[in-house]
Structure formats: C-alpha cells, structure tokens
Design a protein around this motif. Structure first.
Motif, PDB file in Angstrom:
ATOM      1  N   UNK A   1       3.551   5.390   4.611  1.00 45.77           N
ATOM      2  CA  UNK A   1       2.219   5.945   4.378  1.00 45.77           C
ATOM      3  C   UNK A   1       1.479   4.927   3.530  1.00 45.77           C
TER       4      UNK A   1
ATOM      5  N   UNK B   1       0.794  -1.239   0.000  1.00 42.35           N
ATOM      6  CA  UNK B   1       0.000   0.000   0.000  1.00 42.35           C
ATOM      7  C   UNK B   1       0.821   1.280   0.000  1.00 42.35           C
ATOM      8  N   UNK B   2       2.135   1.168   0.303  1.00 38.10           N
ATOM      9  CA  UNK B   2       2.952   2.390   0.372  1.00 38.10           C
ATOM     10  C   UNK B   2       3.856   2.557  -0.841  1.00 38.10           C
ATOM     11  N   UNK B   3       3.810   1.583  -1.770  1.00 38.31           N
ATOM     12  CA  UNK B   3       4.604   1.739  -3.002  1.00 38.31           C
ATOM     13  C   UNK B   3       3.628   1.809  -4.176  1.00 38.31           C
ATOM     14  N   UNK B   4       3.451   2.998  -4.703  1.00 37.82           N
ATOM     15  CA  UNK B   4       2.512   3.192  -5.806  1.00 37.82           C
ATOM     16  C   UNK B   4       3.301   3.224  -7.106  1.00 37.82           C
TER      17      UNK B   4
ATOM     18  N   UNK C   1      -1.030   4.624 -13.280  1.00 39.03           N
ATOM     19  CA  UNK C   1      -2.284   4.640 -12.522  1.00 39.03           C
ATOM     20  C   UNK C   1      -2.051   4.795 -11.019  1.00 39.03           C
ATOM     21  N   UNK C   2      -0.800   4.707 -10.600  1.00 40.93           N
ATOM     22  CA  UNK C   2      -0.520   4.812  -9.168  1.00 40.93           C
ATOM     23  C   UNK C   2      -1.104   3.649  -8.387  1.00 40.93           C
ATOM     24  N   UNK C   3      -1.043   2.456  -8.980  1.00 42.14           N
ATOM     25  CA  UNK C   3      -1.549   1.271  -8.278  1.00 42.14           C
ATOM     26  C   UNK C   3      -0.528   0.774  -7.266  1.00 42.14           C
ATOM     27  N   UNK C   4      -1.006   0.075  -6.229  1.00 44.12           N
ATOM     28  CA  UNK C   4      -0.026  -0.489  -5.290  1.00 44.12           C
ATOM     29  C   UNK C   4       0.825  -1.545  -5.990  1.00 44.12           C
TER      30      UNK C   4
ATOM     31  N   UNK D   1      -3.040   3.269   0.049  1.00 44.04           N
ATOM     32  CA  UNK D   1      -4.201   2.580  -0.503  1.00 44.04           C
ATOM     33  C   UNK D   1      -4.324   1.166   0.067  1.00 44.04           C
TER      34      UNK D   1
END
Lengths: 133, 340
Positions: free
Chosen positions: B81, A109-112, A116-119, B84
C-alpha cells in the motif's frame, strides 16, 4: 542504504551531449517506485549542477527536474534506468574521466516511520570515476 | 505415504540480485524455481512485472505459457500500500481500498489464489477488503513479519476481524524471519566489514540467542560504545526477533501461505538463523496444507565481497525442505561462498 547500492551508476552512465551531458542512474531499491518517491543530487568534478537546467527522463518521457515530486504516475522499473539531462554547462569530452558524486534519496511509500509517519528514507551516495561516452 | 500436504514454492524476490543485474530474466527465474522441484510461484508485482499493474494480453498468454512449460503454478502476489507517493499526501481508506482492488484484478488475471497484505495494513481496511477478496476468489493474508509475531496485539486485532467477519478469505502469511533464533551471520559479518567492533557483535549475538529483550541489549551496548555502527548492531535485535514457532499451531486454519525467509544456507543443509527443523515439525503437526515459499534475503549482506548466487541458495533451502518433509533429497554441492 538499499540492497542494490553498488549498481546505481553503471560504468557507461555518463554521456556527452551537444548542450552538456546525461547521467543515467538506477534505483537501489528491490521494487519499482514512481519518480515522485525519488530525489537526487549530482556533483561533477566537485561542481554541483544547476537544477534549473536539468530534465529527468524515464520510459522515454522527459520532464523538468523540478517536476519530480509530482511524478507519481511515472514509475521506474527496477531494471530500467532514468536519465538526467544536464544542459547549460560546458559539454563534456568523450573519453575523459570525471568524478561523479551522486546522491539518490528514495522515499519508500509503503513503510511509514517515526512519530510523523513519514516514508522511510533510503539514501545512497555513490562516488565514481566515470569515463564519458 | 506422506503424512502432510505441505507444498514447496519460491518467491521470485529471492532472485532479485540476478534479476536486477539482468543476469536472469523473468522466465529464467521461473525456470530456476522449477529446477528445484518447487511448484509454487510467488511475486511482488512491482518487482517482477514490467508496467505493473498494467498487463497486456500478450504478457498474460506468455505468463501462462511459462507456467505450463515449467510445470509451476501462480500461488501468491504480495501487495503493498503506497500510502504516500507525493509529499504530505496520504491515502484515504478508500484510496487504499482501491489500491487493493487494483491488485486483486492484477492477481486474478495472472492466476494467483492468495495475496499477501503488507503488515501495516489496518484491521479496518482488511474488513473492507474482505467482500472484494470473496468476489475475486483470492484469499488475503496479512504478513506476520518480525518484530510482530502471530500473537502480537496487532495480529490479535486482525484475528478479531477475521472472527467477526467469519470470512474464509482473511488470514495470515507468517514470515519465518519472526523466528530468527540467531542473528544472520552474513549481516553481522558485513557490519564488521563496515567497522563494527567484533566483540560487540559477539556480545549482541549471545544476548539475542539467550532471548534478552532488544531494548536491554541496545541500552547495554550504548554503555559499551558510542559508535553508530555498534549501536546499529544492537538494533538488529529489534527487527530480527525470535518467538516460539509453536504459536503457529493454534492458527493453522488461518495460515494461507508461508514466507520461508532465509539468509544463509550452510554446507550441511541447514539455515544459520532460523530453526526450520522445529518449524516444519509444527506445520506438519498442525496439518498446514499451503506452500512454504523460499524468500532469500542474504544477497544484500554479501554483495560487497562475493558474487551473489541466489539460485544455489534457494536450491539448498528447497533441498532442506525436501529432507524435512520426507521427500527424496539430491546430493549436496559444496559451498562456493567462503565466510569472511
């Protein structure tokens, strides 16, 4: 893909129950994640399991498998296992070996990543012959 | 009389393999740090503390009991952080700020004086966090992690916020992985075991060492091979960059803490990839007075063929630091890891 791929399924991960079996797994990431950041698929002796008959247990709490994407408050610590409870199948025989193919997808969840900025998806598949306990 | 005030610490991240396999408990990890002579403890809450971010009074008492027993000090908590955690839903800036405040409270209770911010934190969020950092008296440093370096545009934006706010609580935590002069041999060896062409590995390592840009290396390797694993070797150069560590010098007053990343300590007491001899000279020259915190990350590249010995690897790196910092050095042990 993960620093701890080798340890997802321990040798004693598979246990028979009166209504089917349980399969315990560990995350392969270096820090704890909530269950909402995980998805998994198990195949036993070539048969995919019916997910509508599966529950997931972590920290002593049990939820329908379909609830996993919403379980952002249920964290799995890195030394703890989560357990799939699989019902509605022929109970497994203790002492017998089964071929387990287990795919564990972790959505970090912290690496996008990407446009699309997906995990980041850290996916691991392990195949193991496990003796049922 | 020492000519510097640099202190030595260890991130418990270094012992992740043994901790995960429950060969070492949290107390064992702290004891292992103390045994090297290092005095600083760094953690990632989500990795080391069961139940994070919740803390019981009993645990907090035990934690400080361990600090006293082993003569070590909490130095840095690395915060993340988790933008998501459910599909399609992302933190708002306010939710992200609340997450930082949660970590400040956690770090405060365990006695940490510094928090490392994950590299993708925005400068705007750092600005919003500054008053809370001051309130809790905990400095927040953005991790300067490869492929970024301290003069990258992203870090320059952060530097502008530090200047604009004038806050003494915002700064940098450089990760020494941004000075990867040679690609980690443990990593390329593993890729060879997984089928990478040794000639391509040799080519990529040479090109990287010459300072050729990653995109050129990847383009060239794409001409040489269509195999995914070979391209992946070339892609290592994207995230294992080298930039002259002299760049740290002008930022020393803003450097709160250092992640002393490493992959493989050799029998001769040097690290294979990262030129600590140069780096430490620069830190001494600049008057850096924080911790050099060991961050071992070689485990994941050797675990398929060797039993990981993070304790020995950290010990060796700490011995190297002692040598480079002018402290007394213990005699070296012979390697137990045989190269493939």
């Amino acid at each position: 893909m993960g620093p701890l791929d080798n340890f997802i399924l321990a040798d004693d991960a598979l246990q028979a129950t009166p209504t089917g079996f349980t399969l315990q797994f560990h995350s392969h990431w270096y820090r704890s994640l909530p269950l909402s950041c995980m998805s998994c698929k198990a195949i036993i002796n070539g048969q995919a399991i019916d997910e509508s008959e599966v529950f997931i247990e972590a920290n002593g709490n049990k939820y329908p498998f379909s609830e996993m994407p919403n379980l952002y408050k249920e964290w799995l610590f890195i030394t703890d296992g989560a357990r799939l409870h699989v019902n509605g199948v022929e109970p497994l025989q203790k002492g017998k070996q089964y071929n387990i193919e287990f795919k564990l997808d972790l959505f970090i969840p912290y690496i996008l990543v990407g446009r699309e900025g997906n995990p980041l998806l850290a996916s691991s598949t392990v195949t193991k012959q496990l003796t049922c306990n | 009389m020492s000519n510097h005030q640099i202190k030595r610490g260890v991130s418990l991240y270094s012992y992740q393999e043994e901790f995960f396999l429950q060969k070492m408990s949290l107390e064992d990890c702290i004891a292992a740090v103390a045994k090297t002579g290092a005095t600083g403890i760094e953690i990632l809450g989500e990795q080391s503390i069961w139940g994070f971010p919740k803390l019981t009074d009993a645990f907090v008492d035990q934690w400080f009991g361990w600090m006293d027993k082993y003569g070590v000090t909490p130095v840095c908590h690395d915060f993340m952080l988790d933008y998501t955690m459910t599909k399609g839903k992302y933190y708002s800036d306010d939710e992200a700020l609340q997450s930082i405040i949660r970590d400040l409270k956690f770090a405060k209770r365990l006695g940490f004086k510094i928090m490392r911010a994950i590299v993708n934190i925005t400068p705007e969020l750092m600005e919003k966090a500054a008053p809370y950092a001051e309130e809790y008296d905990i400095k927040i440093g953005i991790e300067v992690h490869s492929p970024w370096h301290i003069n990258s545009a992203w870090m320059a934006r952060h530097w502008e916020v530090m200047e604009k706010t004038g806050s003494k609580y915002l700064g940098f935590v450089p990760d020494m992985g941004a000075f990867t002069k040679r690609l980690a041999r443990v990593q390329t060896d593993r890729m060879i075991r997984e089928g990478a062409d040794p000639k391509i590995v040799e080519f990529v390592c040479e090109q990287h060492e010459k300072g050729i840009m990653a995109e050129y290396i990847i383009a060239q390797v794409s001409q040489m091979s269509k195999r995914r694993i070979d391209i992946a070797v070339a892609e290592l150069t994207r995230h294992n960059t080298y930039y002259n560590p002299i760049a740290l010098l002008q930022h020393i007053p803003r450097i709160f803490h250092i992640h002393a990343k490493f992959y493989e300590m050799l029998d001769d007491g040097t690290e294979y990839s990262i030129p600590y001899e140069d780096i430490i000279q620069i830190l001494i020259k600049g008057g850096y007075n924080g911790y050099l915190s060991s961050e071992y990350e070689g485990n994941r590249h050797i675990q398929d063929v060797y039993e990981v010995d993070s304790v020995e690897q950290v010990r060796r790196q700490q011995e190297m630091f002692k040598r480079l910092l002018g402290e007394e050095v213990a005699p070296n042990k012979k390697s137990i890891v045989v190269q493939a």
